[in-house]
Design an enzyme around this catalytic site. Structure first.
Site, short mmCIF file in Angstrom:
data_model
loop_
_atom_site.label_atom_id
_atom_site.label_comp_id
_atom_site.label_asym_id
_atom_site.label_seq_id
_atom_site.Cartn_x
_atom_site.Cartn_y
_atom_site.Cartn_z
N ASP A 159 15.24 -3.03 -4.76
CA ASP A 159 14.63 -2.16 -5.77
C ASP A 159 15.21 -0.75 -5.68
O ASP A 159 15.50 -0.11 -6.69
CB ASP A 159 13.11 -2.14 -5.56
CG ASP A 159 12.55 -3.54 -5.46
OD1 ASP A 159 12.70 -4.31 -6.42
OD2 ASP A 159 11.99 -3.89 -4.40
N HIS A 187 6.83 -4.95 -3.31
CA HIS A 187 8.00 -5.51 -4.00
C HIS A 187 7.48 -6.45 -5.09
O HIS A 187 7.38 -7.65 -4.91
CB HIS A 187 8.91 -6.27 -3.04
CG HIS A 187 9.95 -7.06 -3.77
ND1 HIS A 187 10.98 -6.47 -4.47
CD2 HIS A 187 10.10 -8.39 -3.97
CE1 HIS A 187 11.71 -7.40 -5.06
NE2 HIS A 187 11.19 -8.57 -4.78
#
Ligand code: NAI
Length: 324
Positions: A159, A187
């Site tokens: 990410d 996440h």
């Protein structure tokens, strides 16, 4: 000669495994002068495929690769392990409820945590990649009472790297010009990529873009990038996920001034203690430290709280299921 570092990879026959193992064996995980032995853990049905990958690893004649084992027994795979990359997980199938998903993953990460507890080396470092990564890491950690809690981490580096790439493209700058990027929280789609502390050429990134882009394009693009990759490739992110796992472990072992990683909270920034949540982190002497003293404005506070709330809900759910 230096004793090889034992690296255990679960889900070794999967897509990420295939993108990961060759890079580990070539020296990119720990450093170009560190010999490694690989242990590939798979479920019985996939052991043969993992053995095929092991044959290819042999055929690379990597100078740093001093041995490979393939097994379906976690006690063997984690025996003496120094680094464990927990990639294999139970994916969400159509119509599967969250409780079923957590239950199925509890059945994987609980026993693996115990096997790490009972067999791994004293310096074991664990990175969980398999989703839901933060909560799977928590489950494994809770089954490993003899391992220091902070050795269990989950991956938000993909990410982080996605956020760097999106911002670099927007501002037409090389990714190397961006400093202090941060992913907060889970996440998952609730993650919060933070541009209020990121800097580009010494300026705050949030001041270089308009608020609409930040809110309506940047944040959702980063958070939903996994789905966009599936849509385009017909398969989920694999090489980029493997790359992020390499980045995470390399920085953990070798040090970094600033990146993002999901690590056990000590209560910093209002994140309840014990949740494995993504923070801005530095690594020194082989340990992650949460970067302290950042000011969090109302915009960021709301988003950090939302993603942390989701982590708390996942923790409550696995408690109720008796998985931790
Ligand atoms: P995949 O389905 O290609 O491979 C998974 C492998 O794990 C399979 O070979 C399977 O046999 C194995 N496996 C399942 N249960 C196991 C067990 N108990 N022990 C050992 N091996 C086991 O999946 P892929 O694409 O490699 O992804 C793996 C995981 O990584 C998924 O959960 C995926 O959602 C997650 N992921 C996480 C990302 C992150 O940023 N944290 C990014 C991309 C993927």
């Amino acid at each position: 000669a230096q004793t090889p570092v034992k690296v255990t990879v679960t889900g070794a026959a999967g897509q990420i495994g295939y993108a990961l193992l060759f890079r580990i064996a070539s020296g990119q995980l720990l450093g170009a002068d560190v010999p490694v032995t690989l242990s590939l853990l798979e479920i019985p049905q996939a052991v043969k495929a993992a053995e095929g990958t092991a044959m290819e690893l042999d055929d690379c004649a990597f100078p740093l690769l001093s041995g490979i084992e393939v097994t379906d027994d976690p006690n063997v795979a984690f025996n003496g392990a120094n680094v464990a990359l927990l990639v294999g997980a139970r994916p969400r199938s159509k119509g599967m409820e969250r409780g079923d998903l957590l239950q199925a993953n509890g059945g994987i990460f609980g026993p693996q945590g115990k096997a790490i507890n009972d067999n791994a080396a004293d310096d074991i470092r664990v990175l969980v990649v398999g989703n839901p990564a933060n909560t799977n890491a928590l489950i494994a950690q809770q089954h490993a009472p003899d391992v220091p809690a902070e050795r269990f981490t989950a991956m938000t580096r993909l990410d982080h790297n996605r956020a760097l790439s999106q911002l670099a493209a927007k501002l037409q700058v090389p990714v190397t010009e961006i400093k202090k990027m941060t992913i907060w929280g889970n996440h998952s789609a609730t993650q919060y990529p933070d541009l209020f502390h990121a800097e580009v050429g010494g300026k705050i990134a949030a001041e270089l873009v308009d608020e609409t882009w930040l809110r309506d394009t940047f944040i959702p693009t980063v958070a939903k990038r996994g789905a966009a990759i599936i849509e385009a490739r017909g398969a989920s992110s694999a090489a980029s996920a493997a790359n992020a796992a390499i980045d995470h472990v390399f920085d953990w072992v070798n040090g970094t001034a600033w990146t993002s990683a999901a690590i056990p909270s000590d209560g910093s920034y209002g994140v309840p203690e014990g949740l494995i949540s993504s923070f801005p982190v530095a690594s020194r002497d082989g340990k992650w430290e949460i970067i302290q003293g950042l000011e969090i404005d109302a915009f960021s506070r709301e988003r950090i709280d939302a993603t942390v709330r989701e982590l708390e809900e996942e923790r409550s759910a696995v408690r109720e299921l008796g998985l931790i």
